[in-house]
Each structure stands twice: as structure tokens, then as C-alpha cells.
Scaffold this active site. Structure first.
Site, short mmCIF file in Angstrom:
data_model
loop_
_atom_site.label_atom_id
_atom_site.label_comp_id
_atom_site.label_asym_id
_atom_site.label_seq_id
_atom_site.Cartn_x
_atom_site.Cartn_y
_atom_site.Cartn_z
N HIS A 1 -20.14 7.50 26.08
CA HIS A 1 -21.38 7.51 24.97
C HIS A 1 -20.88 6.28 25.27
O HIS A 1 -20.45 5.54 25.29
CB HIS A 1 -20.79 8.23 23.29
CG HIS A 1 -21.61 7.62 22.18
ND1 HIS A 1 -22.15 6.42 21.48
CD2 HIS A 1 -22.48 8.38 22.10
CE1 HIS A 1 -22.30 6.60 21.04
NE2 HIS A 1 -23.24 7.90 20.46
N ASP B 1 -11.63 8.12 22.99
CA ASP B 1 -12.65 8.64 21.97
C ASP B 1 -13.01 10.36 21.86
O ASP B 1 -13.49 11.25 22.56
CB ASP B 1 -14.32 8.30 22.86
CG ASP B 1 -15.23 8.80 22.05
OD1 ASP B 1 -15.05 9.19 20.90
OD2 ASP B 1 -16.38 8.64 22.33
N GLN C 1 -15.96 13.95 19.89
CA GLN C 1 -17.16 15.18 19.89
C GLN C 1 -15.07 16.12 20.42
O GLN C 1 -15.73 17.55 19.90
CB GLN C 1 -17.70 15.52 21.23
CG GLN C 1 -18.80 14.69 20.96
CD GLN C 1 -19.57 14.46 20.03
OE1 GLN C 1 -20.29 16.25 19.55
NE2 GLN C 1 -20.61 14.10 19.48
N LYS D 1 -18.81 13.71 11.67
CA LYS D 1 -19.11 14.69 12.85
C LYS D 1 -18.74 15.74 12.36
O LYS D 1 -18.31 16.86 12.99
CB LYS D 1 -18.73 14.24 13.68
CG LYS D 1 -20.00 13.36 14.79
CD LYS D 1 -19.86 12.86 15.90
CE LYS D 1 -20.69 11.29 16.31
NZ LYS D 1 -21.42 12.05 16.48
N CYS E 1 -27.36 8.32 23.53
CA CYS E 1 -26.55 7.35 24.10
C CYS E 1 -25.84 7.12 25.04
O CYS E 1 -24.45 6.54 24.63
CB CYS E 1 -25.61 6.98 22.46
SG CYS E 1 -26.88 6.95 20.50
#
Ligand SMILES: Cc1ncc(COP(=O)(O)O)c(C=O)c1O
Lengths: 157, 437
Positions: free
Chosen positions: B148, B225, B228, B251, B391
Site C-alpha cells: 500500500h 504493516d 489488513q 478497519k 493505493c
């Protein structure tokens, strides 16, 4: 007609496929060494990646300045491609001032949030894009080629 | 909250009955959009919020609102308790200690915090213990081609400022990381390796433990990261053996405006601060300031307190439902999406084929129809998806696209919704007059 059908009228889907004026050769994309009376502009919609490079050729000078050719290369959704195709058909042969007036009118319709009905006398086939004004997220798509044309035209003054 | 009578249910995925009960906790889902029942498949962009999360925020403002870590009055103490209890709850949710969790505005702010702190360690006079974070000419920062932009641009900027070189691990046609290429990219020059746990486009789940080991073997710091993954899998930063991890509250059922950075305590305490000012100092003179240890060192200024309270309510909701069961449910929804999409003529799914592990999301290309038009058509059918490059422009470019359409599920999505989405997708090409395979 559903809102979706008013957005995607047959004429728009046809124009998106026809891509009239989409004949700017690769070697001219950079817009270097533009001949006199020619302007070129690259526009990108970073939200969806729609992209266009549009060249405006003019002839005559002063009050006689008129658009003699439109050539573009681009990639994007059916609204942005149809809009570029319709624009190319509409403005060739018109005086520079007339074209600017058309762009101003088109912009006003697009920003009206569905409140302004396009005048076919002024906008011709581009009036079919009026449905876009009810979809704020898509106005940029419809405007892309017109913003490029406006900037390119200004360069020829 | 979800409860089942039989214990063995707690091992498998959620059931349709349970999901229907879960949906009652999310009032926004029960609405009509463009004359159709809303099918919300854009949780990868942001999730919806359960009532308990909204109540936690409201309760804070009705009963406890005050500044934290200052003032001696009763409300200030109550607010500080809420704030620090929330930190413990969210830290425990990812397997971290309390002082290893720093609040940020979102994941993007978290990644910038890390990159800017490393940048500060790379310039001028810094403490000896901060030197371990310095990068400069000859050093490399490694990312992947599936990142991303939030986990790419801050590192580009760090390299630009310091003279370090940015490298990336390429992906293969099926979206998986090229592990052979990766092996050659980890060298003694690699100082930082920052990568995503789960791709927000292809749903690929990266082998974190293996990658972290490869990075640690060459002495690099590992940044994950987890944007997700934290919302969807049971995450344990210690078991994954990463040095840092970032995620966003919005999220994972929490409000916007709050996210977190996990960092190993000894690293956070040695890092130079990023944002400076009030609430993060010990002694300040007109010439100089000394800084608090982590996490306060990185929390300059007034913090998102009600959001922290709501973030804790969000992870409590997830924990009580069971992260393993949520993950199993979403994996099944993801497989149903991909299998269904592959069966529709003219659709190309990005990433792993049906039957291969992926998160509960699917991005796809419709031959002859631009993603923006696909999204518009689905919206008219009440189906909310994301269109564009999500993104991740380099990933799309690598797969030969400028944009795609993405459906992403969460614990509140049903199989019936996935089927409604698939039925709508099947109508796209006919509507736009495109025929053939
Ligand atoms: C993988 C990944 N990383 C980072 C981000 C950035 O998150 P935020 O916008 O909440 O900072 C996102 C959100 O889209 C994401 O999917």
C-alpha cells in the site's frame, strides 16, 4: 429511465467504444516541440487512474483563431472516454471563443448536481452527459478531456 | 454478543445463524441503497461499527471526558484509567506489553512515525543508542512490490532524505512474493525491511515468520504493516517475531482517528521522538528537553481518548466472537467470491486462484469494462465495493492494470451477500454490451 440508464445512455456507450479523436501518436505524448498554434495538456484523475493527453491545433490568429484539430490518447472509464470522443467531434471548426464558451457551459451543467438541464443547441451530443451531474464522484471523469482542452487551447492564444 | 450452546462450534468458522445475530449489532447494515438492500463489501477500506463501540465512545463523553496524564481531579484520573486500560486491551489483543503500544492517528501515521524516527536517528547528533536506527548512503531499505502506498512513500522519503537506497521484493503473476528473488535481496546492507502481512488487493497472506527470520539473519529491523491482518486473523507480534507492527482502528470496528504502532520495548525506548511537544517530556529548559520512555515518548499533544475507549470495545467484540472463527468464516467467504468470480465469463481475479489461501477479499478485472463503471453498476444494485488502484499503483502496474474492483468481507457478511454480489457482477458485461469470454 433509471439513474443508471440516464448515466449510461446508448450514445455514451457507443462513443466510449468509438473513441473519436484518439489518434495522438506515442511520440507526441511528451508534447515537445509543439508547432505554433498548437497546445497540449495531460490530465490525470488520481482517484481512479483515468488519464488523457489531449492536443488542440488551431488555425488563424486573433479573432479568427479556430480549432482545426483535436488528437488525444487516454485510458479510463466509459464516461471519460465517451466525453473525450464527443468533445473531439464537437469543437473542430469552431472559433476559440466559442469553444471556451462551450467548455464553461459544460462545466456549469456538470457541477449542477442534476439541477441544470443541458441545452442540446449549445452542447450537441455532450448533452447526453447531463446524467453524470447526478453522480458527484463521476463529474471529474466527464470533465477530464474538457479541462485538458481548455488548458491546451489557452496555450495557443 | 455471540454465544453458542455447543462448545465445539467455537472451533469452526462462524455459522450463518451467528452471523445473522452479529448483524443486529451493526445498525448501518440494515438499509436500502438505490432501492436495493445494502450489501457492504468494502470493509477493506473501512469497517462498520457495532453498537458497543459507539456506546463506549458516548459513555466516555457522558461520564468521564477529561484530559489524561495531567490534572489531579477525579475525572482526569477516570479518563486516564480508560485511556490506559484501552492500551492494555489493544496491546494484549496483538500479544504486546502495555508499554509497547503507541497510539497514532492511523496506520499511515504509524509508518511515518517509524520512518521519521529512523530519519531523525540518521541526522546530526543523536544518542548512542539511537545510532542503531540510522540509515545512509550504502544502506538499503527493503519493501515489496505489493505495498500500500502508506508503506512505500514514507520509505521513499526516508531514503531521499538520508541517501539510503530503496529496494523491493518483486511479486509473481499470481500475486505471491517471489521468495527466490527475496533471498538474494537480503544482504548486510539491508537495514530495514517493511512489508505487509496481507495484501489489500490480492488477499495474499505473506509468510511473516520466514521473512522476518531472513531479515533478522542480516541484522535488519522488521516492520509489519498489519492493517489488513489485525482485523481478520489472530495476530501475535511476538510469535511473528517482528520488531514493529502498525494497524488502524477504523478497519477493525473502531472509529476513525486512532491506530497503533507496536514496537519492541527496548527499541521504542532507544528511538528518537518524531512529533515533539507537550506530554512526551520529562524536563524542559529554554535550550533543551528530555523525553519520557515509550509509549508517551511518541504521544505528543492531546491524544484520541474517546477513540481509544472505543478501540478497546472493538477488540473486545472481536475477541469475544473469536478471531480464529472470524478468520475461518472470512476465508470461506473469500473462496466463495473467487470461485464464483472465476465462473463468470470475462472476469479475471487478481492474486491466487480459487482453492489457494487468501484473505476474505477479491479484486478483479472485468474484460471490456473499466473498474469505475463496474463499481457504478454494482452500486445501483446496492453492492458497495471499492474501485481504483486501492493505493497500490505499483502492484496494479505489475499486473498490467491501472485499476480494479475489490470486494472485501468482514465478520458481518453472509454467504447470501456474496451470492448477491456475484449475481450483480454477472450482469456487468451484458449491461455494457460486451460479449464473449
Ligand atoms: C495494507 C494497508 N496498509 C496501510 C493502509 C493505510 O491505512 P490508513 O489509511 O488507515 O492509515 C491500508 C488502508 O487502506 C492498507 O490496506
Amino acid at each position: 429511465m433509471s439513474a443508471l440508464d440516464s448515466l449510461y445512455q446508448q450514445i455514451i456507450l457507443e462513443q466510449a467504444k468509438a473513441r473519436r479523436g484518439a489518434d495522438l501518436p506515442n511520440h507526441q505524448l511528451a508534447g515537445e516541440d509543439l508547432p505554433a498554434g498548437t497546445g497540449q495538456c495531460h490530465q490525470l484523475n488520481p482517484v481512479c487512474g483515468d488519464e488523457i493527453t489531449l492536443r488542440v491545433e488551431t488555425s488563424g490568429g486573433g479573432a479568427d483563431r479556430a480549432v482545426s484539430g483535436i488528437h488525444w490518447a487516454g485510458d479510463g472509464c466509459s464516461i471519460s472516454m465517451a466525453s473525450a470522443s464527443i468533445l473531439s467531434e464537437l469543437v473542430v471548426g469552431l472559433g476559440a471563443g466559442e469553444v471556451q464558451g462551450m467548455i464553461d457551459n459544460f462545466r456549469e451543467v456538470m457541477r449542477s448536481r442534476g439541477k441544470m438541464q443541458a441545452d442540446e443547441e449549445i452542447l450537441g451530443d455532450a448533452a447526453a452527459l447531463s446524467g453524470v451531474s447526478k453522480f458527484p464522484a463521476r463529474v471529474k471523469c466527464a470533465m477530464l478531456a474538457w479541462v485538458a482542452a481548455e488548458d491546451a487551447l489557452r496555450q495557443t492564444a | 454478543m455471540v454465544s453458542t450452546s455447543a462448545d465445539h462450534f467455537h472451533d469452526g468458522p462462524l455459522t450463518d445463524v451467528e452471523v445473522r445475530r452479529i448483524r443486529n449489532d451493526f445498525p448501518i447494515l440494515d438499509q436500502q441503497v438505490n432501492g436495493n438492500t445494502l450489501v457492504y463489501l468494502d470493509s477493506g477500506a473501512t469497517s462498520q461499527k457495532p453498537v458497543s463501540v459507539m456506546e463506549a465512545e458516548q459513555e466516555f463523553y457522558e461520564q468521564r471526558n477529561s484530559a489524561v496524564h495531567r490534572g489531579a481531579h477525579t475525572l482526569a484520573v477516570a479518563a486516564t484509567d480508560v485511556f490506559e486500560d484501552a492500551r492494555s486491551t489493544v496491546a494484549a489483543f496483538v500479544g504486546a506489553a502495555d508499554n509497547e503500544l503507541v497510539w497514532t492517528a492511523n496506520a499511515t501515521a504509524g509508518l511515518n512515525l517509524i520512518a521519521y524516527s529512523f530519519g531523525n536517528a540518521s541526522t546530526g547528533d543523536v544518542t548512542p543508542e539511537a545510532r542503531q536506527f540510522a540509515v545512509g548512503p550504502g544502506d538499503e531499505v527493503l519493501v515489496t512490490e505489493m505495498e500500500h502506498h502508506a508503506n512505500l512513500v514514507p520509505w521513499q522519503e526516508l531514503c531521499r532524505r538520508t541517501g539510503a537506497t530503496l529496494k523491493f521484493i518483486p511479486i509473481m503473476d499470481d500475486g505471491l512474493l517471489d521468495m527466490e528473488a527475496a533471498a538474494a535481496l537480503f544482504t548486510s546492507r539491508t537495514k530495514v525491511f517493511s512489508f505487509t502481512h496481507v495484501s489489500n488487493v490480492t488477499g495474499v497472506i505473506n509468510p511473516v515468520v520466514e521473512l522476518a527470520r531472513m531479515a533478522h539473519d542480516v541484522g535488519a529491523l522488521v516492520v509489519l504493516d498489519a492493517c489488513q491482518s489485525a482485523p481478520h486473523l489472530g495476530l501475535n507480534v511476538k510469535a511473528l517475531d517482528v520488531d514493529f507492527a502498525v494497524f488502524s482502528g477504523h478497519k477493525m470496528l473502531a472509529p476513525t482517528g486512532i491506530g497503533a504502532v507496536y514496537g519492541r520495548a527496548e527499541l521504542l525506548d532507544a528511538m528518537p521522538p518524531f512529533l515533539t511537544g507537550g506530554s512526551m517530556i520529562t524536563t524542559v529548559t529554554m535550550e533543551h528537553a528530555a523525553y519520557l520512555p515509550s509509549p508517551q515518548r511518541f504521544e505528543a499533544g492531546t491524544q484520541p481518548i474517546s477513540q481509544a475507549a472505543a478501540f478497546a470495545a472493538a477488540v473486545n467484540y472481536l475477541s469475544e466472537t473469536g478471531m480464529d472463527r472470524i478468520h475461518a468464516w472470512e476465508a470461506a467467504l473469500g473462496q466463495r467470491m473467487v470461485a464464483g468470480l472465476e465462473a463468470i465469463p470475462g472476469i479475471r481475479v487478481l492474486g491466487p486462484a480459487a482453492g489457494t489461501a487468501r484473505a476474505g477479499l477479491a479484486a478483479f478485472e472485468v474484460d471490456g469494462v473499466h473498474a469505475h463503471d463496474v463499481g457504478q453498476f454494482l452500486d445501483a444494485a446496492g453492492v458497495a465495493v471499492r474501485v481504483g488502484h486501492h493505493c497500490a499503483q505499483p502492484l496494479h502496474r505489475r499486473l498490467g492494470l491501472s485499476a480494479s474492483t475489490r470486494a472485501s468481507a468482514y465478520l458481518y457478511n453472509t454467504t447470501a451477500e456474496v451470492d448477491a454480489f456475484l449475481a450483480a457482477v454477472a450482469g456487468v458485461r451484458p449491461y455494457f454490451g460486451i460479449t464473449g469470454d
